[in-house]
Structure formats: C-alpha cells, structure tokens
Design a protein around this motif. Structure first.
Motif, PDB file in Angstrom:
ATOM      1  N   UNK A 142       0.840  -1.194   0.000  1.00 12.77           N
ATOM      2  CA  UNK A 142       0.000   0.000   0.000  1.00 12.77           C
ATOM      3  C   UNK A 142       0.877   1.246   0.000  1.00 12.77           C
ATOM      4  N   UNK A 143       1.708   1.427  -1.050  1.00 12.89           N
ATOM      5  CA  UNK A 143       2.633   2.566  -1.041  1.00 12.89           C
ATOM      6  C   UNK A 143       1.873   3.882  -1.039  1.00 12.89           C
ATOM      7  N   UNK A 144       2.393   4.955  -0.440  1.00  8.57           N
ATOM      8  CA  UNK A 144       3.726   5.049   0.166  1.00  8.57           C
ATOM      9  C   UNK A 144       3.754   4.677   1.650  1.00  8.57           C
ATOM     10  N   UNK A 145       2.799   3.866   2.091  1.00  2.99           N
ATOM     11  CA  UNK A 145       2.785   3.510   3.517  1.00  2.99           C
ATOM     12  C   UNK A 145       3.512   2.180   3.702  1.00  2.99           C
ATOM     13  N   UNK A 146       4.718   2.255   4.233  1.00  2.86           N
ATOM     14  CA  UNK A 146       5.557   1.056   4.361  1.00  2.86           C
ATOM     15  C   UNK A 146       5.394   0.432   5.734  1.00  2.86           C
ATOM     16  N   UNK A 147       5.529  -0.882   5.764  1.00  3.47           N
ATOM     17  CA  UNK A 147       5.663  -1.589   7.048  1.00  3.47           C
ATOM     18  C   UNK A 147       6.901  -2.449   6.966  1.00  3.47           C
ATOM     19  N   UNK A 148       7.768  -2.301   7.952  1.00  5.47           N
ATOM     20  CA  UNK A 148       9.023  -3.075   7.981  1.00  5.47           C
ATOM     21  C   UNK A 148       9.008  -4.050   9.142  1.00  5.47           C
ATOM     22  N   UNK A 149       9.520  -5.236   8.867  1.00  9.64           N
ATOM     23  CA  UNK A 149       9.650  -6.299   9.878  1.00  9.64           C
ATOM     24  C   UNK A 149       8.292  -6.614  10.500  1.00  9.64           C
ATOM     25  N   UNK A 150       7.380  -6.891   9.595  1.00  4.98           N
ATOM     26  CA  UNK A 150       5.965  -7.071   9.942  1.00  4.98           C
ATOM     27  C   UNK A 150       5.803  -8.295  10.845  1.00  4.98           C
ATOM     28  N   UNK A 151       5.089  -8.082  11.934  1.00  2.79           N
ATOM     29  CA  UNK A 151       4.841  -9.180  12.876  1.00  2.79           C
ATOM     30  C   UNK A 151       5.915  -9.293  13.947  1.00  2.79           C
ATOM     31  N   UNK A 152       7.022  -8.560  13.771  1.00  2.72           N
ATOM     32  CA  UNK A 152       8.078  -8.589  14.785  1.00  2.72           C
ATOM     33  C   UNK A 152       7.719  -7.707  15.972  1.00  2.72           C
ATOM     34  N   UNK A 153       8.297  -8.038  17.133  1.00  7.58           N
ATOM     35  CA  UNK A 153       8.127  -7.165  18.299  1.00  7.58           C
ATOM     36  C   UNK A 153       9.509  -6.822  18.847  1.00  7.58           C
ATOM     37  N   UNK A 154       9.624  -5.606  19.372  1.00  9.74           N
ATOM     38  CA  UNK A 154      10.941  -5.109  19.780  1.00  9.74           C
ATOM     39  C   UNK A 154      10.757  -3.954  20.759  1.00  9.74           C
ATOM     40  N   UNK A 155      11.738  -3.756  21.627  1.00 15.94           N
ATOM     41  CA  UNK A 155      11.715  -2.584  22.504  1.00 15.94           C
ATOM     42  C   UNK A 155      13.022  -1.816  22.281  1.00 15.94           C
ATOM     43  N   UNK A 156      12.892  -0.554  21.877  1.00 17.15           N
ATOM     44  CA  UNK A 156      14.084   0.238  21.535  1.00 17.15           C
ATOM     45  C   UNK A 156      14.966   0.457  22.761  1.00 17.15           C
TER      46      UNK A 156
END
Ligand code: 6R9
Length: 654
Positions: A65-79
C-alpha cells in the motif's frame, strides 16, 4: 541545471584513498553493494538481526500500500531494551555509555550502561506513576544533559512516542507542537547553560501549557516533570509540576519492558525552518532502529574501543539517530557536550576523552576556519581516526581544511546526506572502501536506491544535474506526517507518481564518474537571465577565496535578469576588514571560478549569518534583506539578534 555551471564544484582534484589498516578491517566492504543489490530485503533483514527482537518478523517489508511502508511485519521489539539492557545482559554494564561534559568547566559525569539502565527503568516507572501509558505522547524540552537521553529512552520503553522540541525554540513553537501531537506530559528542566550563563526553560513551558488550554481553561498537559539543572527559581503549580529528582530518584530500578510491535510509533520530530505549519515526521520502532544502528556501525566503522562524538543537539534528527538510538543500540561509548562550539573547547574535549570518531556540521567547520588553525593546532588530536559531516553541502574548501587541520591528513571524511524524513544516513562514502572526493557525498549506501532524475523522472546521464530521488523504500523511512496522510503523500510522493519515487526536495548532479554532488534545496536554485544557478556552487566559489570564511547566496528579484545573485560573506579573522576593494575582488573571483553569469550583483560583508539551531543558513531571511522587505519570522534562528547586525550593515551601505 545548466551544464556550464556544474563543473566548478569539482575544482579540487585530489582523491583520498581509505587508510590501508581501516580498509583491511572495515565493518562493511565493497561486496556489500552487490549483496544488497541482489537481495535488498535480505540485506536489511541481516541488519535487523543485529538487534534483539521479542518475536521475530514474518515479513521484511510490506509495500503493498505505497507510500505507507511496514518493515519487519509481525516482529516485536523494545528500543530501550536494545539501547541499554542488552549491553548490560551481555556483560558490558561497566562500559561507559556517555562521557557527559557540562558547559561549566569541570562539570562532568560518566554514565555506564548499567547506570543508564537503572535510570531509564526508574524514569519509566515514574512516568507510569504520572499516568503515561503506551501510545500517549510526551513532549521533551530540555538542554543537553543526560536526563534528556534517559527521558527519551523511558518513553521508548513504555511505547509512549516522544516529541523532542529544541530547548531554544520559543513557547509558541513548543505550544504548537504540544497541540499538534496532543502531548499529555512535558519533561523539561529549570534551565540550562548557554555561553556561561544559566538560561531558563521552565517559564517557556508554563507559557506553552497555558496557550494549549481549551475553552474550559484546561490544557491537555496533565503533568510537567522538571529536572533541576541550574537551581534557578521557578514558578510551581503543585497539581501539575513534579520534580524529576523526587519522582525518578525514588522510583524502583526494576522495570519489566514490554515488546512493542515493530511498527509502533517511536517518536514524532517536527521539521523546522520552512514556512507554514511544522511537519510532524513519524518514525516507528523496528525499521528506524535497524536503519540507524546499522548505518552508524557501517558509516563510522564503529569498533568496540572507539570514543564517538556527535556534536548535534538532541532536538534535531541527528541527535536522535546518531547520538541516542544508533550509538546506544550499538553499545558505543560517546561524548555528549552541553555547550556550543567555543574557541578551543571542542578540541580540548577531543584531547581529554581521546575521541576517535567525530561527527559535526559544515557550518561549525567553517566557523573554525574563520578563527584560524592556530586554535586546533594547540591540541593533541591524534586519537581521531574518522570524521563525519552532515546538514549542508560541505564545500571542497571546508572538506580539505577539516581533513588536514582536524584530521591530521590521516582521517577519512564521510559526507553524509540524509534528512529528518529518511531517519538514517542514505548517501555517504564508506570509509574503508571509497576514495573520498572533497565536496561529493558519493553514492547511495548499500541497500539504498538514490538517483538524480529530470522533470519526467528519467535518470540523468553522468555529468548532468536534476532532482534527487530515493527509488526504493528503506527501513528508517518516515511512515507519515503525524495526523496528515494526505500531506505526506502530496509532499513526498506526488512528484513522480508513475515511478513511485520519494522526492527529497534537493537538487543534485552526477559527475563524470556518476558520483553525487548535492546542490542545496530545490528552492535554493536561482534563475538568472534564464540560467539556472545553484546557491551552493556560488557559495563554494566564494569560500575558495583565501579571505572568505563563510558565504550565503540568494537570488533576489531583479527587473532585468529575473533574479540576481546577492551574496553575504563573513571574512576570515586573518583577513581583517578585507581591504577597500574586497567586494570587487570577490566578484571577480566568482567570475573566474564559475563565469560572468554567476558574478554577484551585490556582496555584503557581514559579521554573522542567520542560522537555524541545526546550523542551516536561513536564506529566506537574507532574501528579505536583499529584496528590501521587512524581515520575516526569525523564531527558529539560533540567535535572533543576527538579523539586526545584518540590517545595520545594509543601512550603512557596506
Ligand atoms: C540530517 C539533516 C535535511 C536537508 C537535506 C539537505 C541538507 C543534509 C547534507 C545536506 C548536502 C549533506 N543536507 N545533509 N546537503 N550534503 N551531507 O540535516 O536533516 O535537518 O531534515 O535536513 O539538509 O538539503 O534535504 P534535516
């Protein structure tokens, strides 16, 4: 851009090969370009693998659905866990994260990763006690003290997006940002130190919060958390205001961090300088942290024993990506300095802390050039091994000075092009691979698609100029403008809809080798008698004159030529007042360097130039002077009195 004007930038013919030992041991080698080209997503997945994830992603990039990007879809992380806890868990808790240097002499603190983890955990608990929940926005308005880093990471830990507003911005600017992102809490300090004196911050917060009050007299800001830095008197609202040293110091250092969705908003950064409503650039978690940590390791060739120093303020994207998230995610030791560049103080810090990687802006370099090399020559800077530049085109003259005088002619210079929007460095030499060309940012990093195109979006041939575009999505790309998807599409993606390119708003040219030269913002291009001239080129020609330290060029309306070249120059200290014929001398010099067409109609010798806090020259204000208009909004200037100095000069006919 017309061909005849494009050649002068490459006057400096020298090429600087990477030092042999750096090249042999470089984190990223030549093969990375081909590897990234053959499978871009696999390349970025490897970069993401350098981080600790809760749950691993199912899909690297969703670009359906450009220009709306999703990176590392389904991943979870804490910065925050990636920036702090994981280094402690790996046994590096005693490593210094931050050598903090306050502005007052001898006011220093060294903070280890273990200490930083405790502080961030305590602050996260304190914010929770103040009612901050995942998804709530928190505004941060602070000087360059360690607590600003703690505050940002505490927000990240909770999943409460922060918006850091530069401590020098006005109460109005702060209020409009608080309103735009609907911040519930503001973190600030009583004040900070600027040029040797305590300067208040809390009153601006009080005023801003008042301005955000709705018809019922209530502001959405529920609490203001205040660090005591200077000890100056502050007004206090018992229901709203909370001292940091009470709330945070008494909180528990145990905090269980939740893993957030990879696309969870990390922060909103408002871009300054342009006219109109500020744009709230939204960055999310997994892709942003991947892009910043990887490029920080790649472009600065970070090693475990390096001491890194980025001189940017935290209120600017460089402070976010290359002082907070990138270096801390990489477990680096870095210097953080509270003050502004004073004569000699920076070099004293380099010497004292044995700084090995140094990252600053061309404007600072030109200021030091103006003061003369005797000052840096007085310090031992042999610890330095790599130098970086960001924020504006670095003209060949400043590049060579930086390399020779600061870098002792042995350190590679990486000229890094990127934007608040790109989040991460996009175009830069690789220090162990690229033979540096003074003035050129060279080419897109591995995994980055960067090109120069014409009005129709066709890639221009080598030797020609056009518009800089990014042809492929990248992990740290902005996801949208806060609350304004339409403006996001219109601003960046509507110029080349067929190709789907990201329009950066910068002019650029490709030289005969296909390497990239940035020519400034597209709106900085002038049209003089039908010839397109770039401000950067003429500025560069002026700065190559031995008497000139810094120059700013604008195109002013002109009845005959459409626009005329108007230049503002600062002379080097060694040049005195430049002599009686200085203006004519400089006009001739530009003619010799570029051609008669670029000869300035007017040159004003001035003591200062108007710059934003992030060091960018505000040419729009100079244009007001050149066109004899009332000078426009000066609220984003680092020093708003500069325009008075310039106008005085004009009045005196200098
Ligand atoms: C990181 C940052 C972005 C604009 C960008 C361009 C200019 C930044 C540059 C450069 C030439 C470089 N810019 N780096 N121009 N060479 N190495 O500065 O972000 O404040 O958003 O500014 O700065 O014009 O479009 P930001």
């Amino acid at each position: 851009m017309s061909e005849q004007t494009l050649s002068n930038l490459s006057r400096e013919e020298r090429r600087f090969e990477p030092p042999a030992d750096l090249a042999a041991d470089a984190n990223v080698k030549e093969e990375a370009y081909a590897r990234a080209d053959s499978d871009r997503e696999a390349f970025w997945a490897d970069a993401a693998d350098r981080l600790d994830w809760g749950q691993k992603w199912d899909q690297v990039l969703d670009w359906s659905n450009p220009p709306f990007a999703k990176w590392f879809v389904g991943g979870t992380i804490n910065a925050a866990v990636n920036c702090v806890d994981r280094h402690v868990d790996a046994g590096n808790g005693d490593k210094v994260a931050i050598h903090w240097v306050g502005e007052p002499d001898d006011d220093t603190r060294d903070i280890t990763y273990a200490q930083l983890k405790d502080e961030v955990s305590k602050a996260a608990n304190a914010l929770t006690d103040l009612g901050v929940k995942k998804g709530d926005r928190v505004a941060i308005y602070m000087p360059m003290i360690p607590e600003v880093v703690v505050a940002m990471l505490a927000c990240a830990r909770l999943g409460a997006p922060h918006t850091v507003v530069f401590g020098g911005f006005s109460a109005d600017a702060l209020a409009s940002r608080i309103t735009d992102c609907d911040a519930k809490v503001v973190i600030t300090s009583d004040g900070g130190y600027r040029r040797g004196a305590a300067s208040a911050l809390k009153p601006a917060v009080d005023e801003a919060v008042e301005k955000t009050a709705g018809p019922d007299g209530q502001s959405q800001v529920r609490h203001v958390l205040v660090v005591r830095r200077t000890g100056q008197d502050v007004d206090w609202d018992d229901d709203r205001d909370v001292w940091w040293h009470e709330a945070v110091d008494n909180a528990s250092a145990d905090h269980e961090a939740e893993m957030h969705d990879s696309e969870h908003p990390l922060f909103v950064m408002y871009t300054s300088g342009s006219t109109g409503k500020p744009k709230g650039i939204l960055h999310t978690t997994g892709g942003y942290l991947t892009g910043t940590s990887f490029t920080h390791w790649e472009v600065f060739d970070l090693k475990d024993d390096d001491v890194y120093w980025c001189t940017a303020d935290v209120g600017w994207i460089t402070g976010h990506s290359y002082m907070v998230y990138g270096p801390l995610a990489n477990g680096a030791t870095q210097v953080m300095y509270e003050g502004t560049p004073e004569k000699g103080r920076w070099w004293q810090i380099v010497q004292d802390y044995q700084v090995s990687i140094f990252y600053t802006a061309p404007t600072a370099i030109r200021t030091f050039m103006k003061q003369g090399r005797e000052i840096p020559d007085g310090y031992d800077m042999s610890s330095l091994r790599l130098l970086g530049s960001v924020g504006e085109p670095i003209n060949p003259e400043a590049y060579v000075w930086y390399r020779e005088v600061i870098g002792g002619d042995r350190c590679p210079v990486v000229d890094t092009w990127w934007q608040t929007e790109t989040g991460q460095i996009m175009i830069s030499p690789l220090p162990g691979v690229t033979a540096g060309k003074p003035g050129s940012a060279m080419k897109g990093l591995p995994g980055v698609g960067a090109d120069v195109v014409d009005d129709d979006g066709q890639s221009v041939p080598d030797g020609s100029g056009g518009y800089l575009v990014l042809t492929q999505p990248w992990p740290a790309m902005l996801r949208t403008l806060w609350g304004d998807d339409q403006r996001f599409k219109d601003t960046y993606w509507s110029r080349y809809p067929k190709q789907g390119f990201y329009f950066a708003g910068d002019g650029a040219k490709k030289d005969e080798d296909g390497d990239l030269w940035m020519l400034g913002r597209v709106d900085d291009v002038m049209n003089v008698s039908g010839h397109r001239l770039s401000t950067t080129e003429i500025e560069s020609a002026l700065v190559s004159h031995p008497k000139v330290a810094e120059a700013a060029v604008v195109g002013a309306a002109d009845e005959t030529t459409g626009q005329a070249v108007c230049a503002f120059v600062i002379l080097r200290e060694s040049a005195g007042d430049g002599g009686p014929d200085i203006v004519e001398e400089l006009r001739k010099h530009v003619q010799k360097e570029i051609g008669a067409i670029a000869k300035p109609r007017q040159i004003m010798v001035v003591p200062e130039l108007p710059k934003t806090r992030s060091g960018k020259i505000m040419r729009r204000l100079l244009k007001d002077v050149a066109e004899h208009r009332e000078v426009g909004d000066v609220t984003t200037l680092a020093d708003s009195t500069v325009m008075d100095l310039i106008k005085d000069k004009e009045g005196s006919g200098a």
